[in-house]
Design a protein around this motif. Structure first.
Motif, mmCIF file in Angstrom:
data_model
loop_
_atom_site.group_PDB
_atom_site.id
_atom_site.type_symbol
_atom_site.label_atom_id
_atom_site.label_comp_id
_atom_site.label_asym_id
_atom_site.label_seq_id
_atom_site.Cartn_x
_atom_site.Cartn_y
_atom_site.Cartn_z
ATOM 1 N N ALA A 202 20.623 8.359 -28.937
ATOM 2 C CA ALA A 202 20.048 8.778 -30.223
ATOM 3 C C ALA A 202 18.787 7.959 -30.451
ATOM 4 O O ALA A 202 18.843 6.719 -30.507
ATOM 5 C CB ALA A 202 21.037 8.561 -31.370
ATOM 6 N N VAL A 203 17.636 8.631 -30.553
ATOM 7 C CA VAL A 203 16.355 7.935 -30.716
ATOM 8 C C VAL A 203 15.976 7.985 -32.194
ATOM 9 O O VAL A 203 15.917 9.050 -32.814
ATOM 10 C CB VAL A 203 15.265 8.575 -29.842
ATOM 11 C CG1 VAL A 203 13.942 7.828 -30.026
ATOM 12 C CG2 VAL A 203 15.699 8.583 -28.380
ATOM 13 N N LEU A 219 15.600 10.055 -37.646
ATOM 14 C CA LEU A 219 16.181 10.459 -36.369
ATOM 15 C C LEU A 219 15.248 11.490 -35.730
ATOM 16 O O LEU A 219 15.053 12.577 -36.251
ATOM 17 C CB LEU A 219 17.565 11.061 -36.584
ATOM 18 C CG LEU A 219 18.307 11.506 -35.320
ATOM 19 C CD1 LEU A 219 18.677 10.299 -34.462
ATOM 20 C CD2 LEU A 219 19.554 12.311 -35.682
ATOM 21 N N ILE A 220 14.641 11.120 -34.599
ATOM 22 C CA ILE A 220 13.699 12.030 -33.952
ATOM 23 C C ILE A 220 14.320 12.709 -32.724
ATOM 24 O O ILE A 220 13.770 13.681 -32.209
ATOM 25 C CB ILE A 220 12.412 11.287 -33.547
ATOM 26 C CG1 ILE A 220 12.719 10.167 -32.567
ATOM 27 C CG2 ILE A 220 11.689 10.764 -34.767
ATOM 28 C CD1 ILE A 220 11.459 9.451 -32.042
ATOM 29 N N LYS A 221 15.470 12.195 -32.255
ATOM 30 C CA LYS A 221 16.158 12.843 -31.147
ATOM 31 C C LYS A 221 17.658 12.600 -31.309
ATOM 32 O O LYS A 221 18.099 11.452 -31.313
ATOM 33 C CB LYS A 221 15.683 12.301 -29.796
ATOM 34 C CG LYS A 221 16.354 12.981 -28.608
ATOM 35 C CD LYS A 221 15.877 12.388 -27.288
ATOM 36 C CE LYS A 221 16.595 13.046 -26.115
ATOM 37 N NZ LYS A 221 16.175 12.453 -24.817
ATOM 38 N N SER A 222 18.379 13.679 -31.491
ATOM 39 C CA SER A 222 19.827 13.548 -31.695
ATOM 40 C C SER A 222 20.540 13.344 -30.354
ATOM 41 O O SER A 222 20.120 13.850 -29.315
ATOM 42 C CB SER A 222 20.372 14.793 -32.402
ATOM 43 O OG SER A 222 21.781 14.753 -32.481
ATOM 44 N N SER A 223 21.645 12.635 -30.434
ATOM 45 C CA SER A 223 22.457 12.420 -29.225
ATOM 46 C C SER A 223 23.352 13.620 -28.955
ATOM 47 O O SER A 223 23.980 13.691 -27.907
ATOM 48 C CB SER A 223 23.323 11.168 -29.414
ATOM 49 O OG SER A 223 24.231 11.368 -30.493
ATOM 50 N N PRO A 226 26.897 14.198 -33.879
ATOM 51 C CA PRO A 226 26.483 13.834 -35.252
ATOM 52 C C PRO A 226 27.129 12.554 -35.748
ATOM 53 O O PRO A 226 26.499 11.792 -36.479
ATOM 54 C CB PRO A 226 26.905 15.054 -36.083
ATOM 55 C CG PRO A 226 26.950 16.189 -35.117
ATOM 56 C CD PRO A 226 27.388 15.594 -33.815
ATOM 57 N N ALA A 227 28.354 12.297 -35.360
ATOM 58 C CA ALA A 227 29.016 11.090 -35.849
ATOM 59 C C ALA A 227 28.317 9.840 -35.325
ATOM 60 O O ALA A 227 28.160 8.848 -36.044
ATOM 61 C CB ALA A 227 30.490 11.100 -35.436
ATOM 62 N N TRP A 228 27.872 9.878 -34.015
ATOM 63 C CA TRP A 228 27.161 8.721 -33.452
ATOM 64 C C TRP A 228 25.791 8.565 -34.124
ATOM 65 O O TRP A 228 25.381 7.439 -34.438
ATOM 66 C CB TRP A 228 27.022 8.883 -31.943
ATOM 67 C CG TRP A 228 26.140 7.847 -31.307
ATOM 68 C CD1 TRP A 228 24.917 8.042 -30.768
ATOM 69 C CD2 TRP A 228 26.427 6.470 -31.178
ATOM 70 N NE1 TRP A 228 24.390 6.875 -30.286
ATOM 71 C CE2 TRP A 228 25.333 5.860 -30.530
ATOM 72 C CE3 TRP A 228 27.510 5.665 -31.531
ATOM 73 C CZ2 TRP A 228 25.268 4.514 -30.233
ATOM 74 C CZ3 TRP A 228 27.441 4.292 -31.221
ATOM 75 C CH2 TRP A 228 26.326 3.747 -30.596
ATOM 76 N N ASP A 229 25.086 9.679 -34.338
ATOM 77 C CA ASP A 229 23.778 9.601 -35.009
ATOM 78 C C ASP A 229 23.917 8.987 -36.399
ATOM 79 O O ASP A 229 23.128 8.111 -36.801
ATOM 80 C CB ASP A 229 23.161 10.998 -35.133
ATOM 81 C CG ASP A 229 22.894 11.635 -33.779
ATOM 82 O OD1 ASP A 229 22.806 10.877 -32.790
ATOM 83 O OD2 ASP A 229 22.777 12.886 -33.726
ATOM 84 N N GLU A 255 10.052 3.345 -31.812
ATOM 85 C CA GLU A 255 11.067 4.314 -31.421
ATOM 86 C C GLU A 255 12.124 3.571 -30.599
ATOM 87 O O GLU A 255 11.827 3.037 -29.524
ATOM 88 C CB GLU A 255 10.456 5.461 -30.596
ATOM 89 C CG GLU A 255 9.515 6.328 -31.398
ATOM 90 C CD GLU A 255 8.955 7.492 -30.568
ATOM 91 O OE1 GLU A 255 9.390 7.634 -29.408
ATOM 92 O OE2 GLU A 255 8.111 8.247 -31.102
ATOM 93 N N ILE A 256 13.329 3.544 -31.142
ATOM 94 C CA ILE A 256 14.391 2.758 -30.538
ATOM 95 C C ILE A 256 15.542 3.675 -30.162
ATOM 96 O O ILE A 256 15.953 4.520 -30.992
ATOM 97 C CB ILE A 256 14.874 1.666 -31.497
ATOM 98 C CG1 ILE A 256 13.683 0.824 -32.005
ATOM 99 C CG2 ILE A 256 15.895 0.750 -30.818
ATOM 100 C CD1 ILE A 256 14.066 -0.154 -33.117
ATOM 101 N N GLY A 257 16.032 3.545 -28.905
ATOM 102 C CA GLY A 257 17.148 4.355 -28.433
ATOM 103 C C GLY A 257 18.463 3.618 -28.520
ATOM 104 O O GLY A 257 18.535 2.420 -28.230
#
Length: 262
Positions: A202-203, A219-223, A226-229, A255-257
């Motif tokens: 998740a970025v 949130l610019i990139k979902s994993s 949804p629960a983890w994001d 931007e952190i992953g």
């Protein structure tokens, strides 16, 4: 009978021309009847009569004289008129003093009203001028505040010199170890107990003030989980501030992953 015959016998003979006289009589009657008929018809026609008359008095009368106003009666002559009453000079002086005092009071009241109007106008003008200056000062302060916000949010982490012409916040990216330091601060605050197949990332874009205070995250990139994001976002909110880099600054934005398995 014989007596009557005797009288006729001795009567004078009948005058001659009896028929002629009888005809003339009939003619005269006809003329008279025509005259009467004409006279009756003439009476029925409208007759307009015009008459003029002058009135004359039977006895000569003279006209009356013209009415004239009677001359005014001369004023009565008063012998030995009474002298006017004596006037006390003190009363006259007091009256004059009161009149002058009333006049002065009226002038003072009028001047006071004029002074009040002038003072009110001056106060109104001063209030308008002060209001205009206050508005201008507020506009200047608002402009300066907007510029400060832009510098704080947009170029708070700029590292260029005062004469630099670039528009980037920093001349180079953060150090190689800086992202790891951020993850070490945020990971302990992630609360997640669900099982995830694989190790999706998740970025999140994080914006920070120059002192490291987090002022925004997105949130610019979902994993795909949804629960983890949601757990990552809550952990960043709990962190509140980012650590400084080796050069003492806090780069922004970053931007952190984040992965469930490091």
């Amino acid at each position: 009978m014989s007596a009557a015959l005797n009288r006729l016998e001795f009567a004078p003979p009948a005058p001659p021309g009896f028929l002629r006289a009888f005809g003339l009589a009939i003619l005269a009657h006809l003329v008279l009847a025509a005259a009467l008929t004409w006279g009756v018809n003439w009476r029925h026609q409208a007759i307009e009569l015009t008459a003029e008359a002058e009135l004359w008095a039977q006895v000569p009368v003279q006209a009356a004289p013209k009415l004239e106003e009677a001359p005014p009666a001369p004023p009565p002559v008063i012998e030995n008129p009474a002298p006017p009453p004596a006037v006390d000079p003190q009363i006259v002086t007091e009256r004059e003093k009161r009149r002058l005092a009333d006049e002065k009071k009226r002038q003072d009241d009028q001047q006071a009203r004029l002074d009040k109007l002038a003072a009110d106008k001056k106060l109104a003008d001063a209030a308008k001028q002060k209001q205009a200056l206050t508005k201008l000062e507020e506009q200047k302060l608002e402009t300066q505040r907007q510029e400060n916000i832009k510098r704080s949010v947009g170029l708070a982490g700029a590292t260029g010199s005062a004469t630099a012409a670039g528009t980037a916040q920093q001349s180079a990216g953060p150090s190689s170890s800086y992202q790891g330091r951020i993850q070490e601060r945020i990971y302990p605050k992630i609360v997640f107990t669900e099982y995830i197949a694989g190790n999706p990332v998740a970025v999140v874009e994080v914006r920070a003030a120059p002192d490291g205070t987090i002022i925004g995250r997105k949130l610019i990139k979902s994993s795909g989980v949804p629960a983890w994001d949601e757990a990552v976002i809550k952990a960043i909110d709990k962190t509140e501030a980012l650590p400084r880099d080796v050069d003492g600054r806090v780069p922004s934005p970053l931007e952190i992953g984040f992965r469930p398995k490091k």
